[in-house]
Design an enzyme around this catalytic site. Structure first.
Site, PDB file in Angstrom:
ATOM      1  N   LYS A 198       2.333   4.607   1.714  1.00 60.34           N
ATOM      2  CA  LYS A 198       2.513   5.101   3.074  1.00 60.34           C
ATOM      3  C   LYS A 198       2.111   6.572   3.074  1.00 60.34           C
ATOM      4  O   LYS A 198       2.858   7.432   2.590  1.00 60.34           O
ATOM      5  CB  LYS A 198       3.958   4.930   3.536  1.00 60.34           C
ATOM      6  CG  LYS A 198       4.134   5.298   4.990  1.00 60.34           C
ATOM      7  CD  LYS A 198       5.486   4.850   5.496  1.00 60.34           C
ATOM      8  CE  LYS A 198       5.613   4.942   6.999  1.00 60.34           C
ATOM      9  NZ  LYS A 198       5.189   6.180   7.589  1.00 60.34           N
TER      10      LYS A 198
ATOM     11  N   ASP B 178       1.361  10.278   4.216  1.00 59.47           N
ATOM     12  CA  ASP B 178       2.116  11.127   5.132  1.00 59.47           C
ATOM     13  C   ASP B 178       1.170  12.073   5.865  1.00 59.47           C
ATOM     14  O   ASP B 178       0.928  13.197   5.430  1.00 59.47           O
ATOM     15  CB  ASP B 178       3.159  11.916   4.332  1.00 59.47           C
ATOM     16  CG  ASP B 178       4.267  12.425   5.224  1.00 59.47           C
ATOM     17  OD1 ASP B 178       4.285  12.055   6.417  1.00 59.47           O
ATOM     18  OD2 ASP B 178       5.111  13.194   4.738  1.00 59.47           O
TER      19      ASP B 178
ATOM     20  N   GLU C 283       0.859  -1.195   0.000  1.00 60.24           N
ATOM     21  CA  GLU C 283       0.000   0.000   0.000  1.00 60.24           C
ATOM     22  C   GLU C 283       0.883   1.230   0.000  1.00 60.24           C
ATOM     23  O   GLU C 283       2.087   1.125   0.238  1.00 60.24           O
ATOM     24  CB  GLU C 283      -0.832   0.046   1.294  1.00 60.24           C
ATOM     25  CG  GLU C 283      -1.771  -1.087   1.478  1.00 60.24           C
ATOM     26  CD  GLU C 283      -2.224  -1.202   2.926  1.00 60.24           C
ATOM     27  OE1 GLU C 283      -2.124  -0.224   3.690  1.00 60.24           O
ATOM     28  OE2 GLU C 283      -2.653  -2.304   3.289  1.00 60.24           O
TER      29      GLU C 283
HETATM   30  S1  IVH Z   1      -0.133   0.107   8.966  1.00 60.45           S
HETATM   31  C1  IVH Z   1       0.962  -2.354  12.622  1.00 60.45           C
HETATM   32  N1  IVH Z   1      -0.473   1.229   6.602  1.00 60.45           N
HETATM   33  O1  IVH Z   1       2.798   4.942   9.173  1.00 60.45           O
HETATM   34  C2  IVH Z   1       0.688  -1.592  11.375  1.00 60.45           C
HETATM   35  N2  IVH Z   1       0.460   2.539   8.350  1.00 60.45           N
HETATM   36  O2  IVH Z   1       5.080   3.866  11.192  1.00 60.45           O
HETATM   37  C3  IVH Z   1       0.462  -0.173  11.611  1.00 60.45           C
HETATM   38  N3  IVH Z   1       0.937   4.861   7.714  1.00 60.45           N
HETATM   39  O3  IVH Z   1       1.582   5.271  12.409  1.00 60.45           O
HETATM   40  C4  IVH Z   1       0.333   0.755  10.514  1.00 60.45           C
HETATM   41  N4  IVH Z   1       0.256   4.704   5.618  1.00 60.45           N
HETATM   42  O4  IVH Z   1       0.362   6.521  10.607  1.00 60.45           O
HETATM   43  C5  IVH Z   1      -0.036   1.398   7.879  1.00 60.45           C
HETATM   44  N5  IVH Z   1      -0.836   2.108   4.479  1.00 60.45           N
HETATM   45  C6  IVH Z   1      -0.424   2.260   5.733  1.00 60.45           C
HETATM   46  C7  IVH Z   1       0.075   3.497   6.192  1.00 60.45           C
HETATM   47  C8  IVH Z   1       0.516   3.601   7.525  1.00 60.45           C
HETATM   48  C9  IVH Z   1       0.754   5.512   6.546  1.00 60.45           C
HETATM   49  C10 IVH Z   1       1.520   5.469   8.917  1.00 60.45           C
HETATM   50  C11 IVH Z   1       0.731   5.240  10.167  1.00 60.45           C
HETATM   51  C12 IVH Z   1       1.661   4.639  11.182  1.00 60.45           C
HETATM   52  C13 IVH Z   1       3.000   4.832  10.553  1.00 60.45           C
HETATM   53  C14 IVH Z   1       3.825   3.583  10.787  1.00 60.45           C
END
Ligand code: IVH
Length: 682
Positions: free
Chosen positions: A115, A117, A113
């Site tokens: 990430k 911001d 997916e």
């Molecule tokens: S999954 C245990 N998916 O990145 C899994 N996080 O360092 C937890 N984030 O605090 C997160 N896009 O704010 C996940 N597609 C995505 C994401 C995502 C952005 C952020 C989220 C999290 C940080 C992880």
């Protein structure tokens, strides 16, 4: 209209508006015009006002905000909110894949997916309705920002899908799209307020605003990337994402199931290309093991899941020569260093200026004339120098030291203890400070003297007609008529002549006269006290109610006001300690400006609760019980001590007696929380 008929219509309108909301904000495929949408909303708001007994905190009408949260309650997450381990190279990612393979010893799939911001959020749904939105906080507990979350139109408040679970939590990222971000910073600039450095900071700042109607204006958005519930009916993360999409959530279309790490690399490469075209910021790709059973088998380290990782894109860097450092003086006297660079192309645009922030940051970089430097254009709006290539520097190179005197008026610069900024203390004759202060004073959100644009104030200053904000109120027709100047438009380079003819002069004098009616809170903001933005000016005006009381306030009085810190208290006191300011204030007072809050409190209070009876029970978090009762009677409601079939509402806090609750429920009397009561009033 009869009550039951109204109820039907209200429900129908809510359903309809929810559908249109979804089509517009989630699918980006509206099927009615904005005008038709507004009409439906207007009808709903009208009916909800006439029939407050059908108040619903999840009505689409609630999305415009209006609820003010004094302090966000800290709540415990049902499921801890973890973050991810980061990788910065394909090698590190291959290492991750090897660890997964070793841990599972069978076939597995990944889901990739984007990430996003922004700011992580957990959204809880109970009985198919939005219940709570909580920030990550420390991962164990976070802030309940529900009122602000409701303003995000792509987040459903009611789930209508037949197969949706009734109770579950979703995880996602609240972010500010580029369009909203540019709009917000443009507004901030026009008001001479500090800009947000990037959309992430803007999203985080917006979620923490106390006034949800302000949040609604920020146009935040939210992508959902996870589903949590006890006994999930899905076996894989991918199935959950598909289900979430069907239930009405906004799930990003850029996602992919990958059967090996090479397919993951393909996705990353594709997304690095897509990134530049996206209308929002991403900073990488997230890779997750798809099957829940395999996620459980891999488990967690002390900090992160072993079944997921993020791959961070590199910030785009340029390498170029530093030619010079310029210094800009702002309206508060703050001196900002700006690097002049040999033009270099970074992320699709030419960069020739970079921010150096302040003397401290500049010293850290150890800059010399003609140094080769690395410039980064990360999420920040202004490019910055991140590193100096000292190896390329000839021995004879001359160091660049921060200036000691104001580049505009030559006054020795000063620095406040504990602050990073160097500033010019010559508030009375330093030209950019004079001009900046006057421009701030007349700006739309301050005194709104709009007929005096930038070119005209400059002309008045040059011709010595004005030197400070109080001089504006001494201007007479004869001072202005016939003034003339040729100016060059900075954008087009074209020359333009501005001259003050009869109509212009009349307009200016009228706007100045009209500004005397501007309310005290805006006058406070217009004065341009350092660190005092619009919101805090309003807060202080409401707290102290007059400039005299604010002037008399001690340092302790000031910092006891919510959100006033030592820095702001200090700058307020400095402002009033300056004799010149006192003289200017006296002249403004004589001119007739509002220096106190008008006492019109009791007259304009609404009677929205008239003909309604209330029973108040339990312990409340924002009010005492007597305050709740006073709030109700102030707005025309009647207080009763016991519940009967005639009671219109029960307002319930914590520890409401179970007997009372039972009675209210058996008589079908709506039970309101304190927030819901506020929602009926404000
Ligand atoms: S999954 C245990 N998916 O990145 C899994 N996080 O360092 C937890 N984030 O605090 C997160 N896009 O704010 C996940 N597609 C995505 C994401 C995502 C952005 C952020 C989220 C999290 C940080 C992880």
């Amino acid at each position: 209209m009869k009550a039951l008929e109204a109820k039907d219509r209200i429900e129908k309108l809510r359903d309809e508006l929810n559908v249109h909301n979804y089509k517009y904000y989630v699918l980006a495929q509206p099927t009615i015009s904005d005008l038709e949408y507004d009409k439906l909303m207007e009808e709903l708001v009208g009916l909800e006002q006439s029939f407050p007994e059908y108040y619903d905190p999840n009505s689409p009408s609630q999305r415009v905000g209006g609820e003010v949260t004094k302090s966000f309650p800290n709540v415990r997450h049902t499921y801890p909110m973890l973050s991810l381990g980061n990788t910065y190279s394909k090698e590190e990612l291959t290492e991750f894949d090897k660890r997964v393979a070793k841990g599972l010893k069978t076939n597995y799939e990944y889901v990739c997916e984007l990430k996003f911001d922004g700011v992580a959020i957990g959204l809880s749904y109970e009985n198919h309705r939005f219940a709570r939105g909580v920030t990550r906080g420390d991962g164990v507990q976070g802030d309940d920002v529900s009122n602000n979350i409701k303003t995000i139109r792509s987040i459903p408040l009611v789930i209508n899908h037949k197969e949706a679970l009734p109770t579950f939590e979703v995880r996602g990222e609240v972010f500010m799209p580029h369009k909203s971000f540019l709009h917000l910073n443009k507004q901030k600039e026009a008001q001479s307020e500090a800009l947000f450095a990037n959309p992430r900071n803007a999203a985080a700042g917006s979620l923490k605003l106390q006034d949800s109607s302000q949040v609604a204006k920020r146009r935040l958005d939210c992508y959902i990337y996870g589903l949590l519930s006890d006994g999930l009916p899905f076996k894989t993360h991918w199935e959950s994402l598909e289900a979430l999409q069907n239930w009405g959530f906004k799930v990003c279309k850029y996602r992919k199931k990958c059967s090996d790490i090479n397919e993951v690399f393909d996705f990353i490469n594709e997304m690095e290309m897509v990134r530049a075209r996206l209308p929002f910021d991403i900073d990488g790709v997230v890779i997750k093991v798809n099957a829940y059973a395999q996620q459980t088998a891999l488990g967690y380290t002390s900090k992160f899941p072993r079944w997921a990782i993020s791959y961070k894109f590199k910030a785009e860097r340029g390498y170029t020569r530093l030619l010079d450092v310029l210094y800009q003086v702002g309206r508060t006297g703050a001196v900002t260093p700006v690097a002049v660079l040999e033009p270099v192309l970074i992320a699709g645009s030419t960069v020739q200026r970079a921010s150096l922030y302040n003397a401290g940051k500049m010293a850290e970089l150890d800059l010399h004339y003609n140094d080769m430097v690395y410039v980064e254009k990360g999420g920040d709006i202004i490019p910055k120098i991140v590193e100096t290539d000292a190896a390329k520097r000839p021995d004879s190179a001359r160091a660049i030291n921060f200036i000691t005197h104001c580049p505009e008026c030559n006054t020795p610069l000063r620095k406040k203890e504990g602050e990073a900024v160097n500033y010019c203390p010559n508030t009375s004759t330093c030209p950019p400070q004079i001009q900046g202060r006057i421009e701030h004073f007349i700006s739309r959100r301050a005194m709104d003297i709009d007929s005096l644009g930038q070119g005209k104030t400059e002309l008045l200053i040059r011709n010595k007609k004005i030197n400070n904000i109080a001089d504006l109120y001494d201007l007479r027709y004869d001072d202005l008529i016939g003034l003339e100047k040729v100016i060059t438009d900075p954008d087009t380079g074209k020359q333009r002549k501005i001259s003050f003819r009869d109509k212009t002069v009349q307009n200016i004098l009228q706007a100045i006269e009209a500004s005397k009616k501007v309310p005290f809170e805006r006058v406070m903001y217009a004065l341009g006290i350092r660190h005092l933005g619009e919101t805090m000016a309003k807060k202080l005006a409401r707290h102290f109610e007059s400039i005299d009381r604010l002037m008399d306030a001690t340092f302790d009085d000031l910092i006891s006001v919510d959100e006033v810190g030592e820095k702001m208290a200090g700058s307020i006191q400095d402002y009033f300690d300056n004799f010149e300011h006192i003289q200017i204030l006296e002249r403004l007072r004589k001119a007739g400006l509002n220096f106190s809050v008008e006492k019109e409190r009791d007259s304009g209070v609404s009677k929205v609760l008239s003909n309604k009876s209330f029973v108040v029970s339990g312990v409340f978090s924002n009010y005492s019980r007597d305050e709740i009762k006073a709030l109700i009677t102030e707005h025309g409601g009647e207080i009763k001590s016991s519940i009967s079939s005639k009671t219109s509402f029960v307002v319930a806090g914590d520890q409401m007696g179970p007997e009372k609750r039972k009675k209210a429920e058996s008589l079908n009397i709506p039970i309101l929380t304190e927030e819901e009561l506020e929602g009926m009033i404000y």
